[in-house]
Scaffold this active site. Structure first.
Site: not given
Length: 340
Positions: A256, A304, A316
């Site tokens: 990520c 994240h 993402h």
């Protein structure tokens, strides 16, 4: 009074009880043996999904710790290399100064090393001697200066070597941390695969997290706030469909934070490596004011991160086994929005 109860043979009740218990145990064993093996306490898609989600979250946190440790490892390697180079250069200076002092001492020895007043009395040419004496004084001054430089260089090299030793110790700690976090990631992902593989194929298909949903709220879907935000967003769109690879930052695979770093690098902007650091790489804005190109960090620990793409969506790199994709901005709790 005579009892009419029939006599009981010794051990009869015990034998009957043992037979009943054995039959019950056999029934239970058969029942347990016929139940399908499961990687989770309750063999249901909901329980499995919760377990897989938890393992992916833990793996992602360990991945960001791995990324941070690997970045620190790179910095420590640089520190070690610089300290070793500085020590080598200083040692060369020390060697040259020692050679110079040796030459001065040799020259004085060859001159006889006689007291100057005695040399003046024995000299047939006092003027020549005085010229030489002045030259010797200058040599003495140079020697004193060289000795001072030598002492300072020796102190400097001792300090540099101490710094190098500290950097080497930190390097070993970072190497151990990288290895430890890598083992954690690998173990969590392996466990997640076990949970998934314990389910029927139909249930595994239903657990595809591509259907994650969440409320986006009222968002301003205007243009990117800056040219670099637009360029980063265009780069992130080019990465759509590329696989999630933990610890990777492109161009063939991403985790990520690796995707965010790579996308902004295409815009000429250097971002830190981890999602925790990236959340502080610019100005924080409310979610309601998010613009395309802004960074959206998730969970309280920012483990994240994605990029707001407009229309209530982010781009993402979700988790292992999934490709870079769009998902709703509210797919999980948003902790911050950062405008780079």
């Amino acid at each position: 009074m005579v009892s009419h109860r029939r006599p009981t043979r010794p051990g009869l009740h015990h034998g009957v009880r043992a037979t009943v218990l054995s039959a019950a145990a056999a029934t239970a064993a058969a029942t347990l043996g016929s139940a399908p093996a499961s990687a989770v306490p309750e063999d249901t898609p909901g329980t499995a999904k919760a377990a897989v989600d938890r393992l992916y979250v833990e793996a992602e946190r360990a991945t960001e710790q791995y990324n941070a440790a690997r970045e620190s490892l790179g910095r420590q390697r640089g520190r070690v290399a610089r300290a070793q180079d500085a020590a080598a250069r200083t040692q060369e200076d020390i060697n040259r100064m020692r050679a110079s002092l040796g030459s001065m001492a040799g020259a004085q020895y060859r001159s006889g090393g006689i007291d100057p007043s005695v040399q003046l009395m024995l000299s047939s040419d006092p003027d020549t001697f005085l010229d030489r004496a002045a030259a010797l004084d200058r040599v003495g001054e140079r020697r004193a200066v060289t000795l001072g430089k030598l002492h300072r260089a020796q102190r400097r090299i001792a300090q540099t070597r101490a710094e190098a030793a500290g950097a080497l110790a930190a390097l070993e700690r970072d190497r151990a941390a990288v290895a430890r976090h890598k083992r954690t990631v690998v173990a969590k992902l392996a466990r997640a695969r076990e949970v998934l593989h314990a389910l029927p194929a139909a249930d595994r298909a239903s657990l595809d997290r591509a259907s994650r949903s969440g409320a986006a709220g009222t968002l301003a879907d205007g243009a990117p706030a800056s040219a670099r935000g637009l360029a980063a967003l265009m780069a992130a769109r080019q990465a759509l469909g590329r696989p999630y690879v933990w610890g990777a930052e492109g161009p063939d695979g991403f985790d990520c934070s690796g995707l965010m770093r790579w996308a902004y690098a295409q815009a000429g902007v250097g971002l830190p490596r981890t999602s925790q650091e990236q959340r502080y790489a610019g100005r924080t804005v409310p979610l309601a004011e998010a613009r395309p190109g802004d960074l959206v960090a998730y969970r309280a620990d920012a483990s994240h991160i994605g990029m707001y793409a407009g229309n209530g969506q982010v781009i993402h790199a979700p988790y292992p086994g999934a490709a870079v994709r769009y998902d709703p901005v509210g797919m999980m709790p948003v902790s911050s929005v950062t405008r780079v």
